[in-house]
Write an enzyme that holds these catalytic residues in place. Structure first.
Site, short mmCIF file in Angstrom:
data_model
loop_
_atom_site.label_atom_id
_atom_site.label_comp_id
_atom_site.label_asym_id
_atom_site.label_seq_id
_atom_site.Cartn_x
_atom_site.Cartn_y
_atom_site.Cartn_z
N ALA A 63 38.45 33.74 48.45
CA ALA A 63 37.53 32.42 47.45
C ALA A 63 39.09 31.40 47.90
O ALA A 63 39.80 31.24 48.02
CB ALA A 63 37.68 32.71 46.40
N GLY A 108 38.09 37.66 48.10
CA GLY A 108 36.68 37.26 48.15
C GLY A 108 36.33 38.01 49.53
O GLY A 108 35.25 39.07 49.59
N GLU A 111 35.60 42.11 49.04
CA GLU A 111 35.22 41.91 48.12
C GLU A 111 33.55 42.12 49.40
O GLU A 111 32.57 42.64 48.77
CB GLU A 111 35.13 41.16 46.89
CG GLU A 111 36.20 41.47 45.96
CD GLU A 111 36.40 40.54 44.75
OE1 GLU A 111 36.61 39.60 44.67
OE2 GLU A 111 36.52 40.91 43.63
N GLU A 131 44.36 39.31 43.20
CA GLU A 131 43.89 38.21 42.52
C GLU A 131 45.13 38.29 41.57
O GLU A 131 45.19 37.12 40.57
CB GLU A 131 42.40 38.17 42.29
CG GLU A 131 41.76 37.68 43.00
CD GLU A 131 41.13 38.94 43.94
OE1 GLU A 131 41.73 39.83 44.15
OE2 GLU A 131 40.62 38.77 44.25
#
Ligand code: DAK
Length: 258
Positions: A63, A108, A111, A131
């Protein structure tokens, strides 16, 4: 679209995340575009989808940290929901989705790959959930999907230590199905997608639904889910042609998705 390239090759669709100046990191606009492009896939015609990143360095480097770093709690939740909604859409997308991971798949990005049905990667691919090193938890399903895809202990190790792993390790722990030289990756993804696309679409979609929904259920409910989906394939033209061809010892005509 600014950050998504959409292409089709016969009955296979290819989505490329194209934000190379930030190693294809996912900001709100990329997520919005990804959501939109999924709605545009013609599911009557397209039988498998490939997702990849532009360039040869990164699939998706997570992200977008520059967008995230100033979020309030409420905004963080909205951002997390946007990602979760689009990743869930992908996970439950009616046709199989292959992630062709062509480099970094961090946060992300990892993911996103895990929301696809199947992952293959290039030799230079790197996976990780960094993260906790940034002061947050994985927020687009990483705590849930990693623990379901590989062993719980290994998922916890990767998330707690924030340690990245290379392609060989990703293969060894079952996170990816195959590792290929970068220049062969798309060819291999297309080959796998064609092998899927030549089978009866109704059966392939029913199998995806049965596997996904069954994994969320206890075994008694799961086999019932399978029974219903198995039954739904009968009386279709493709089931009748596939079985008739076997009995008549001939090659089946191409499946029509009927
Ligand atoms: N976000 C923003 N920009 C990024 C980025 C990212 N994730 N990754 C790379 N970039 C940008 C860099 O800032 C740099 O931009 P410029 O400085 O050139 O303007 C450009 O891409 C090239 O990157 P580098 O210069 O760093 O390239 P290197 O080859 O040196 O390093 C790298 C590549 C992938 C190792 C490095 O860029 C890196 O460590 N990137 C960050 C990887 C990372 O930590 N990803 C995880 C992000 S956290 C949640 C919702 C979502 C999430 C969590 C919670 N909720 C709301 C609950 C998800 C979180 C994440 O994904």
């Amino acid at each position: 679209m600014e950050f998504i390239i959409y292409e089709e090759q016969d009955n296979i669709a290819i989505i490329t995340i194209n934000r190379s100046r930030a190693l294809n990191a996912l900001n709100s606009n990329v997520l919005k575009e990804l959501d939109k492009v999924l709605d545009r896939v013609n599911l009557d015609r397209i039988r498998a989808l490939i997702i990849t990143g532009s360039g040869d360095k990164s699939f998706v480097a997570g992200a977008d940290i520059s967008e995230m770093h100033k979020l309030t709690k409420a905004e963080g939740e909205v951002f997390g929901k946007r990602g979760n909604d689009v990743f869930r859409k992908l996970e439950t997308f009616p046709i199989p989705v292959i992630a062709a991971v062509n480099g970094y798949a961090l946060g992300g990005g990892c993911e996103l790959a895990m929301s696809c049905d199947i992952r293959i990667c290039s030799e230079n691919a790197v996976f990780g959930q960094p993260e906790t090193g940034l002061g947050i938890t994985p927020g687009f399903g990483g705590t849930q999907r990693l623990a379901r895809l590989i062993s719980v202990g290994k998922a916890k190790e990767m998330i707690y230590t924030a340690r990245n792993i290379k392609s060989e390790e990703a293969y060894r722990i079952g996170l990816v199905n195959g590792v290929y030289p970068q220049e062969e990756l798309m060819e291999q993804a297309l080959k796998m997608a064609s092998n899927i696309a030549k089978n009866a679409p109704i059966a392939v979609r029913a199998a995806k639904k049965a596997i996904n929904e069954g994994l969320d259920a206890d075994m008694n409910s799961a086999v019932k889910i399978e029974e219903v989906l198995f039954g739904s394939c009968f009386e279709t033209e493709d089931q009748q042609e596939g079985m008739a061809a076997f009995l008549e010892k001939r090659k089946a005509n191409p499946f029509m998705n009927k």
